[in-house]
Design a protein around this motif. Structure first.
Motif, PDB file in Angstrom:
ATOM      1  N   GLY A 115       0.795  -1.216   0.000  1.00  0.00           N
ATOM      2  CA  GLY A 115       0.000   0.000   0.000  1.00  0.00           C
ATOM      3  C   GLY A 115       0.828   1.266   0.000  1.00  0.00           C
ATOM      4  N   VAL A 116       2.099   1.144   0.391  1.00  0.00           N
ATOM      5  CA  VAL A 116       2.978   2.316   0.334  1.00  0.00           C
ATOM      6  C   VAL A 116       3.494   2.450  -1.098  1.00  0.00           C
ATOM      7  CG1 VAL A 116       5.098   3.363   1.194  1.00  0.00           C
ATOM      8  CG2 VAL A 116       3.646   2.033   2.733  1.00  0.00           C
ATOM      9  N   LEU A 117       3.354   3.634  -1.654  1.00  0.00           N
ATOM     10  CA  LEU A 117       3.779   3.842  -3.039  1.00  0.00           C
ATOM     11  C   LEU A 117       5.264   3.541  -3.215  1.00  0.00           C
ATOM     12  CD1 LEU A 117       1.927   7.131  -4.054  1.00  0.00           C
ATOM     13  CD2 LEU A 117       1.400   4.787  -4.735  1.00  0.00           C
ATOM     14  N   ASP A 118       5.613   2.947  -4.339  1.00  0.00           N
ATOM     15  CA  ASP A 118       6.989   2.528  -4.592  1.00  0.00           C
ATOM     16  C   ASP A 118       7.412   2.971  -5.997  1.00  0.00           C
ATOM     17  OD1 ASP A 118       9.395   1.267  -4.873  1.00  0.00           O
ATOM     18  OD2 ASP A 118       8.610  -0.768  -4.709  1.00  0.00           O
ATOM     19  N   PRO A 119       7.779   4.248  -6.166  1.00  0.00           N
ATOM     20  CA  PRO A 119       8.155   4.733  -7.498  1.00  0.00           C
ATOM     21  C   PRO A 119       9.322   3.963  -8.125  1.00  0.00           C
ATOM     22  CG  PRO A 119       7.753   6.564  -6.013  1.00  0.00           C
ATOM     23  CD  PRO A 119       7.759   5.325  -5.170  1.00  0.00           C
ATOM     24  N   PRO A 120      10.392   3.610  -7.372  1.00  0.00           N
ATOM     25  CA  PRO A 120      11.446   2.820  -8.019  1.00  0.00           C
ATOM     26  C   PRO A 120      10.929   1.481  -8.552  1.00  0.00           C
ATOM     27  CG  PRO A 120      12.233   3.722  -5.956  1.00  0.00           C
ATOM     28  CD  PRO A 120      10.751   3.980  -5.995  1.00  0.00           C
ATOM     29  N   GLY A 176       9.456  -1.930 -13.186  1.00  0.00           N
ATOM     30  CA  GLY A 176       8.428  -2.666 -13.923  1.00  0.00           C
ATOM     31  C   GLY A 176       8.253  -2.112 -15.329  1.00  0.00           C
ATOM     32  N   HIS A 177       8.226  -0.804 -15.430  1.00  0.00           N
ATOM     33  CA  HIS A 177       8.061  -0.167 -16.733  1.00  0.00           C
ATOM     34  C   HIS A 177       9.247  -0.488 -17.645  1.00  0.00           C
ATOM     35  CE1 HIS A 177       6.398   2.761 -19.498  1.00  0.00           C
ATOM     36  NE2 HIS A 177       7.612   3.254 -19.651  1.00  0.00           N
ATOM     37  N   ALA A 178      10.440  -0.386 -17.084  1.00  0.00           N
ATOM     38  CA  ALA A 178      11.640  -0.666 -17.883  1.00  0.00           C
ATOM     39  C   ALA A 178      11.649  -2.116 -18.365  1.00  0.00           C
ATOM     40  CB  ALA A 178      12.894  -0.366 -17.058  1.00  0.00           C
ATOM     41  N   PHE A 216       9.783  -7.916 -21.410  1.00  0.00           N
ATOM     42  CA  PHE A 216       9.247  -8.847 -20.403  1.00  0.00           C
ATOM     43  C   PHE A 216       7.804  -8.455 -20.121  1.00  0.00           C
ATOM     44  CE2 PHE A 216      13.839  -8.619 -19.547  1.00  0.00           C
ATOM     45  CZ  PHE A 216      14.177  -9.957 -19.587  1.00  0.00           C
ATOM     46  N   PRO A 217       6.879  -8.841 -20.999  1.00  0.00           N
ATOM     47  CA  PRO A 217       5.505  -8.355 -20.863  1.00  0.00           C
ATOM     48  C   PRO A 217       4.751  -8.972 -19.690  1.00  0.00           C
ATOM     49  CG  PRO A 217       5.656  -9.928 -22.662  1.00  0.00           C
ATOM     50  CD  PRO A 217       7.055  -9.733 -22.155  1.00  0.00           C
ATOM     51  N   ASN A 218       5.239 -10.095 -19.167  1.00  0.00           N
ATOM     52  CA  ASN A 218       4.472 -10.789 -18.122  1.00  0.00           C
ATOM     53  C   ASN A 218       4.850 -10.364 -16.703  1.00  0.00           C
ATOM     54  OD1 ASN A 218       6.931 -11.955 -18.085  1.00  0.00           O
ATOM     55  ND2 ASN A 218       6.193 -14.054 -17.867  1.00  0.00           N
ATOM     56  N   VAL A 219       5.510  -9.213 -16.577  1.00  0.00           N
ATOM     57  CA  VAL A 219       5.860  -8.699 -15.251  1.00  0.00           C
ATOM     58  C   VAL A 219       4.681  -7.931 -14.681  1.00  0.00           C
ATOM     59  CG1 VAL A 219       7.377  -7.161 -13.971  1.00  0.00           C
ATOM     60  CG2 VAL A 219       8.290  -8.538 -15.837  1.00  0.00           C
ATOM     61  N   ASP A 259      16.687 -14.379 -14.011  1.00  0.00           N
ATOM     62  CA  ASP A 259      18.126 -14.318 -14.308  1.00  0.00           C
ATOM     63  C   ASP A 259      18.388 -13.375 -15.477  1.00  0.00           C
ATOM     64  OD1 ASP A 259      19.058 -16.020 -12.328  1.00  0.00           O
ATOM     65  OD2 ASP A 259      18.753 -17.815 -13.540  1.00  0.00           O
ATOM     66  N   GLN A 260      17.541 -13.495 -16.501  1.00  0.00           N
ATOM     67  CA  GLN A 260      17.682 -12.612 -17.667  1.00  0.00           C
ATOM     68  C   GLN A 260      17.495 -11.151 -17.279  1.00  0.00           C
ATOM     69  OE1 GLN A 260      14.879 -14.085 -20.683  1.00  0.00           O
ATOM     70  NE2 GLN A 260      16.341 -13.285 -22.192  1.00  0.00           N
ATOM     71  N   MET A 261      16.492 -10.886 -16.447  1.00  0.00           N
ATOM     72  CA  MET A 261      16.226  -9.519 -15.997  1.00  0.00           C
ATOM     73  C   MET A 261      17.411  -8.964 -15.218  1.00  0.00           C
ATOM     74  SD  MET A 261      12.327  -9.882 -14.672  1.00  0.00           S
ATOM     75  CE  MET A 261      11.050 -10.523 -15.745  1.00  0.00           C
ATOM     76  N   GLY A 262      17.998  -9.826 -14.384  1.00  0.00           N
ATOM     77  CA  GLY A 262      19.164  -9.402 -13.619  1.00  0.00           C
ATOM     78  C   GLY A 262      20.289  -8.975 -14.541  1.00  0.00           C
ATOM     79  N   ARG A 263      20.539  -9.804 -15.572  1.00  0.00           N
ATOM     80  CA  ARG A 263      21.642  -9.489 -16.489  1.00  0.00           C
ATOM     81  C   ARG A 263      21.342  -8.257 -17.323  1.00  0.00           C
ATOM     82  NH1 ARG A 263      21.797 -15.057 -16.923  1.00  0.00           N
ATOM     83  NH2 ARG A 263      20.491 -15.007 -18.769  1.00  0.00           N
ATOM     84  N   LYS A 264      20.070  -8.103 -17.746  1.00  0.00           N
ATOM     85  CA  LYS A 264      19.741  -7.031 -18.682  1.00  0.00           C
ATOM     86  C   LYS A 264      19.528  -5.680 -18.013  1.00  0.00           C
ATOM     87  CE  LYS A 264      17.650  -9.153 -22.759  1.00  0.00           C
ATOM     88  NZ  LYS A 264      16.450  -9.200 -23.593  1.00  0.00           N
TER      89      LYS A 264
END
Lengths: 80, 80
Positions: A12-17, A22-24, A30-33, B59-64
């Motif tokens: 519930g606490v906002l997490d901008p990082p 997730g966006h990156a 990685f669409p399934n994140v 693992d891929q996310m970590g590397r990338k």
């Protein structure tokens, strides 16, 4: 003994990082994140041979310094 | 599945936040604290049901993206 303290924001606490990561990841293919939460980990060498005492001490450190209990939770574990 | 990526500085890479935490803990009355290393942890919800695939993707996310492999190492684990 080596102990690890993991500090995460409460639900519930906002997490901008976390949001930015997730966006990156979506952008990188990685669409399934789904939800991403970013936190801190602190590894400490303690001059202590009893695992239970080492963990108790890490708990105290978490409460006194390492976590802001208003917005964060922490877990401790003995790792070696 | 939920995966956790833990990113730590490599041994030998200077860690000023870790040093500061160690110093603060000494001041707060924890004299038996030795080396302290500070790192990051990223928890991700993945739309993936196979734990092995989820771990491979982490693992891929970590590397990338998540770790800078010049100065950091990372570990991944499936946590649920």
């Amino acid at each position: 003994m080596k102990v690890r303290v993991t500090v995460m924001l409460k639900d519930g606490v906002l997490d901008p990082p976390g949001k930015a990561i997730g966006h990156a990841l979506h952008t990188l293919g990685f669409p399934n994140v789904g939800m991403v939460r970013a936190g801190r980990v602190i590894e400490l060498d303690l001059d202590e041979t009893d695992p239970a005492l080492a963990k108790a001490q890490a708990d105290q450190m978490g409460r006194k310094l390492l976590a802001n209990l208003v917005i964060e939770t922490f877990t401790t574990e003995v790792v070696g």
